[in-house]
Scaffold this motif. Structure first.
Motif, PDB file in Angstrom:
ATOM      1  N   LYS A 157      80.649   4.458 -15.879  1.00 27.09           N
ATOM      2  CA  LYS A 157      79.700   4.239 -14.766  1.00 27.09           C
ATOM      3  C   LYS A 157      78.837   2.991 -15.019  1.00 27.09           C
ATOM      4  O   LYS A 157      78.653   2.155 -14.125  1.00 27.09           O
ATOM      5  CB  LYS A 157      78.825   5.496 -14.631  1.00 27.09           C
ATOM      6  N   ILE A 158      78.326   2.882 -16.239  1.00 24.21           N
ATOM      7  CA  ILE A 158      77.431   1.756 -16.553  1.00 24.21           C
ATOM      8  C   ILE A 158      78.175   0.424 -16.468  1.00 24.21           C
ATOM      9  O   ILE A 158      77.682  -0.545 -15.896  1.00 24.21           O
ATOM     10  CB  ILE A 158      76.787   1.961 -17.952  1.00 24.21           C
ATOM     11  N   LEU A 159      79.383   0.402 -17.017  1.00 19.32           N
ATOM     12  CA  LEU A 159      80.171  -0.835 -16.965  1.00 19.32           C
ATOM     13  C   LEU A 159      80.584  -1.167 -15.528  1.00 19.32           C
ATOM     14  O   LEU A 159      80.577  -2.330 -15.123  1.00 19.32           O
ATOM     15  CB  LEU A 159      81.401  -0.734 -17.872  1.00 19.32           C
ATOM     16  N   SER A 160      80.921  -0.126 -14.753  1.00 18.47           N
ATOM     17  CA  SER A 160      81.268  -0.365 -13.344  1.00 18.47           C
ATOM     18  C   SER A 160      80.063  -0.918 -12.586  1.00 18.47           C
ATOM     19  O   SER A 160      80.201  -1.836 -11.764  1.00 18.47           O
ATOM     20  CB  SER A 160      81.734   0.925 -12.673  1.00 18.47           C
ATOM     21  N   ASP A 161      78.884  -0.362 -12.880  1.00 16.91           N
ATOM     22  CA  ASP A 161      77.673  -0.863 -12.228  1.00 16.91           C
ATOM     23  C   ASP A 161      77.414  -2.319 -12.624  1.00 16.91           C
ATOM     24  O   ASP A 161      77.067  -3.154 -11.777  1.00 16.91           O
ATOM     25  CB  ASP A 161      76.465   0.006 -12.596  1.00 16.91           C
ATOM     26  N   PHE A 162      77.590  -2.595 -13.913  1.00 16.60           N
ATOM     27  CA  PHE A 162      77.415  -3.976 -14.384  1.00 16.60           C
ATOM     28  C   PHE A 162      78.328  -4.918 -13.608  1.00 16.60           C
ATOM     29  O   PHE A 162      77.878  -5.928 -13.061  1.00 16.60           O
ATOM     30  CB  PHE A 162      77.719  -4.063 -15.891  1.00 16.60           C
ATOM     31  N   VAL A 163      79.607  -4.566 -13.550  1.00 18.81           N
ATOM     32  CA  VAL A 163      80.590  -5.421 -12.870  1.00 18.81           C
ATOM     33  C   VAL A 163      80.237  -5.575 -11.390  1.00 18.81           C
ATOM     34  O   VAL A 163      80.299  -6.673 -10.837  1.00 18.81           O
ATOM     35  CB  VAL A 163      82.013  -4.846 -13.032  1.00 18.81           C
ATOM     36  N   THR A 164      79.841  -4.485 -10.761  1.00 16.72           N
ATOM     37  CA  THR A 164      79.522  -4.536  -9.332  1.00 16.72           C
ATOM     38  C   THR A 164      78.316  -5.429  -9.078  1.00 16.72           C
ATOM     39  O   THR A 164      78.327  -6.261  -8.163  1.00 16.72           O
ATOM     40  CB  THR A 164      79.248  -3.116  -8.800  1.00 16.72           C
ATOM     41  N   ILE A 165      77.281  -5.267  -9.890  1.00 13.37           N
ATOM     42  CA  ILE A 165      76.064  -6.081  -9.748  1.00 13.37           C
ATOM     43  C   ILE A 165      76.410  -7.563  -9.914  1.00 13.37           C
ATOM     44  O   ILE A 165      75.989  -8.410  -9.119  1.00 13.37           O
ATOM     45  CB  ILE A 165      74.999  -5.646 -10.785  1.00 13.37           C
ATOM     46  N   GLU A 166      77.208  -7.867 -10.937  1.00 14.46           N
ATOM     47  CA  GLU A 166      77.591  -9.256 -11.184  1.00 14.46           C
ATOM     48  C   GLU A 166      78.450  -9.788 -10.036  1.00 14.46           C
ATOM     49  O   GLU A 166      78.242 -10.902  -9.563  1.00 14.46           O
ATOM     50  CB  GLU A 166      78.365  -9.364 -12.506  1.00 14.46           C
ATOM     51  N   MET A 167      79.388  -8.958  -9.596  1.00 17.16           N
ATOM     52  CA  MET A 167      80.309  -9.369  -8.540  1.00 17.16           C
ATOM     53  C   MET A 167      79.539  -9.694  -7.259  1.00 17.16           C
ATOM     54  O   MET A 167      79.806 -10.709  -6.609  1.00 17.16           O
ATOM     55  CB  MET A 167      81.310  -8.247  -8.281  1.00 17.16           C
ATOM     56  N   VAL A 168      78.593  -8.833  -6.903  1.00 14.95           N
ATOM     57  CA  VAL A 168      77.793  -9.051  -5.688  1.00 14.95           C
ATOM     58  C   VAL A 168      77.004 -10.344  -5.819  1.00 14.95           C
ATOM     59  O   VAL A 168      76.976 -11.167  -4.902  1.00 14.95           O
ATOM     60  CB  VAL A 168      76.850  -7.856  -5.437  1.00 14.95           C
ATOM     61  N   PHE A 169      76.384 -10.555  -6.975  1.00 11.64           N
ATOM     62  CA  PHE A 169      75.606 -11.782  -7.169  1.00 11.64           C
ATOM     63  C   PHE A 169      76.491 -13.019  -7.030  1.00 11.64           C
ATOM     64  O   PHE A 169      76.156 -13.956  -6.302  1.00 11.64           O
ATOM     65  CB  PHE A 169      74.902 -11.792  -8.523  1.00 11.64           C
ATOM     66  N   HIS A 170      77.616 -13.019  -7.725  1.00  7.28           N
ATOM     67  CA  HIS A 170      78.485 -14.198  -7.696  1.00  7.28           C
ATOM     68  C   HIS A 170      79.025 -14.459  -6.285  1.00  7.28           C
ATOM     69  O   HIS A 170      79.122 -15.612  -5.871  1.00  7.28           O
ATOM     70  CB  HIS A 170      79.638 -14.030  -8.692  1.00  7.28           C
ATOM     71  N   ALA A 171      79.350 -13.388  -5.578  1.00  6.71           N
ATOM     72  CA  ALA A 171      79.864 -13.558  -4.212  1.00  6.71           C
ATOM     73  C   ALA A 171      78.797 -14.172  -3.307  1.00  6.71           C
ATOM     74  O   ALA A 171      79.074 -15.078  -2.508  1.00  6.71           O
ATOM     75  CB  ALA A 171      80.330 -12.219  -3.657  1.00  6.71           C
ATOM     76  N   LYS A 172      77.543 -13.696  -3.445  1.00  7.44           N
ATOM     77  CA  LYS A 172      76.436 -14.244  -2.648  1.00  7.44           C
ATOM     78  C   LYS A 172      76.215 -15.715  -3.006  1.00  7.44           C
ATOM     79  O   LYS A 172      75.951 -16.545  -2.136  1.00  7.44           O
ATOM     80  CB  LYS A 172      75.148 -13.447  -2.924  1.00  7.44           C
ATOM     81  N   ALA A 173      76.304 -16.026  -4.302  1.00 12.20           N
ATOM     82  CA  ALA A 173      76.087 -17.401  -4.755  1.00 12.20           C
ATOM     83  C   ALA A 173      77.130 -18.341  -4.149  1.00 12.20           C
ATOM     84  O   ALA A 173      76.790 -19.432  -3.683  1.00 12.20           O
ATOM     85  CB  ALA A 173      76.121 -17.460  -6.276  1.00 12.20           C
ATOM     86  N   VAL A 174      78.378 -17.892  -4.125  1.00  7.59           N
ATOM     87  CA  VAL A 174      79.444 -18.712  -3.524  1.00  7.59           C
ATOM     88  C   VAL A 174      79.104 -19.007  -2.066  1.00  7.59           C
ATOM     89  O   VAL A 174      79.198 -20.139  -1.594  1.00  7.59           O
ATOM     90  CB  VAL A 174      80.815 -17.993  -3.617  1.00  7.59           C
ATOM     91  N   GLU A 175      78.652 -17.970  -1.365  1.00  2.00           N
ATOM     92  CA  GLU A 175      78.309 -18.077   0.056  1.00  2.00           C
ATOM     93  C   GLU A 175      77.190 -19.112   0.269  1.00  2.00           C
ATOM     94  O   GLU A 175      77.316 -20.016   1.093  1.00  2.00           O
ATOM     95  CB  GLU A 175      77.856 -16.679   0.508  1.00  2.00           C
TER      96      GLU A 175
END
Lengths: 289, 289
Positions: free
Chosen positions: B180-198
């Motif tokens: 759960k913790i690692l999935s949350d980490f990945v999700t948080i990072e993924m959302v940030f990076h996707a927003k940054a690209v945008e």
């Protein structure tokens, strides 16, 4: 005196332009260098996390071990892209800003030269004014002074023209460079973030595939003394190691060398002709040559 | 003695499991906290860069001023997303890891309790052994000692069973939490990076729209004393300020308040029901409530 006042106004605009460039480009350079350094620190912390994840993986049963090692590999891959980001920021953003100091110094020297010539012109004008008041009848002296003023004025005019051209060129270069540097910054960041999204998506799938029940079965078996290190499930292909039944320390070593070779792969991929930074910027020269 | 040896083996597996969890979860916690802190430092540097870009924009002509201010706004927006990333990492990754210590301590206490009971069992066995060698004919004493051994053995058996259940539950929770913790980490990072690209895509377009020739025209006009602060081009709508002809300091102020309100917007957007972290994790509770 109007022409002198006009020149003063012009020079003030020029001086301000160069002084602001010196001040702010210096700030941009410092802050972007710091930004790059902090990015490298972030990479270092993540690299340490990768190492700990692999160490921990080696203490776990096959299911979590496989999951953690695949996850750690993806995390390491993101750091490889971050490393490429750091190198590009230094090369395409921080270095050009550092080199800017020289250009600014040259333009400042031109302005100083002009000021010297302008001061000479003012002195000649003052001399003529004094002569006209003290000895208005000394035609010869006044004519001589008038020639000096004229000569000084021609000099100042020429120098102003030169200065104007220099500052115009400086401003043009400055604006062009700023647009280029910021575009490069954005492109480098954009490429990194896009790669990170890609790799984290794979990491997310790795975590989703993890089978808790299978892992607990193994754990219970281990607690009851049933060891299955060479069991059929251990023979499942692992993408990142040699034989799955290798000792933990050799697993860790092979994982680390994989990480290193991946970092090289990511770098050579980035320096290839398909480098998205280069594609977007439309430049021929690669970063890593 | 076989049953005791088997229990010793079991307990060694359990102890190792808990000791490794203590060691590595502690490391994960420290490293992810450091990762979060470094991310916050990166945000700080970028925030300072935003400030300097706006200050510099106010010394430039309209064309570069508009470009730089739009660019700075996008850069500030990325930092707002980075701020959300930092808060989420603390809330969903670092804090759960911190709280883990308690669970580990409880399981360690259970193991200690078992060891105490097991030592008692061993002592009773040793006592019986001694009696059998010293006074093999004292039936009554031997029978009494045998009862003691039996009682201690039953105790140890029960405690082992309890311990096994505790450690099984601990292991299950640990594996689940880690996933759960690692999935949350990945999700948080993924959302940030996707927003940054945008956001960086928009910043890239801003820089592409920049018109160098128009800017140089303005600069040459300014150098020749032709000021056009209220000219028709200045009336172009700016997305981020009030009247374009406002004084530089007021432009800077309004830009900063815009940045602040944007940070709020980004945060409230992130805490809305559409929060992608929450979507992906399928959890009802938002982060910012």
């Amino acid at each position: 005196m109007n022409i002198v006042l006009f020149r003063d106004c012009q020079v003030r605009v020029m001086e301000e332009t160069v002084t602001n460039a010196e001040k702010y480009f210096g700030q941009f350079c410092l802050l972007l260098a710091a930004y790059t350094r902090k990015t490298a620190r972030l990479r270092d912390k993540a690299d340490k996390l990768v190492k700990q994840l692999i160490d921990f993986a080696n203490t776990e049963n096959l299911e979590m071990r496989t999951t953690l090692r695949n996850f750690a590999e993806d995390l390491a891959k993101v750091q490889d892209y971050r490393q490429a980001e750091v190198e590009r920021l230094e090369f395409k953003v921080v270095n050009p800003l550092k080199l800017y100091g020289t250009q600014i110094k040259q333009t400042q020297a031109e302005i100083k030269k002009f000021k010297h010539v302008r001061n000479h012109e003012i002195k000649q004008l003052e001399k003529l004014e004094k002569l006209r008041q003290k000895s208005p009848s000394d035609r010869q002296m006044i004519s001589q002074a008038e020639t000096c003023v004229q000569r000084a004025s021609v000099d100042a005019g020429r120098t102003t023209h030169q200065l104007e051209e220099t500052v115009n060129a400086f401003q043009k270069q400055k604006l062009k460079d700023l647009q280029k540097i910021l575009s490069d910054f954005v492109t480098i960041e954009m490429v990194f973030h896009a790669k990170a999204v890609e790799v984290y998506s794979s990491a997310f799938q790795t975590l989703e595939r993890y089978d808790l029940e299978r892992d607990l079965e193994d754990f219970r078996a281990k607690m009851h003394g049933v060891h299955r290190p060479y069991g059929p499930r251990d023979a499942r292909p692992l993408t990142d190691t040699g034989p799955a039944a290798a000792a933990p320390w050799s697993l860790a070593q092979s994982a680390q060398s994989t990480m290193r070779s991946q970092r090289k792969e990511a770098e050579s991929e980035d320096s290839s002709a398909e480098d998205p930074v280069e594609d977007l910027r439309g430049q021929g020269q690669g970063l890593h040559h």
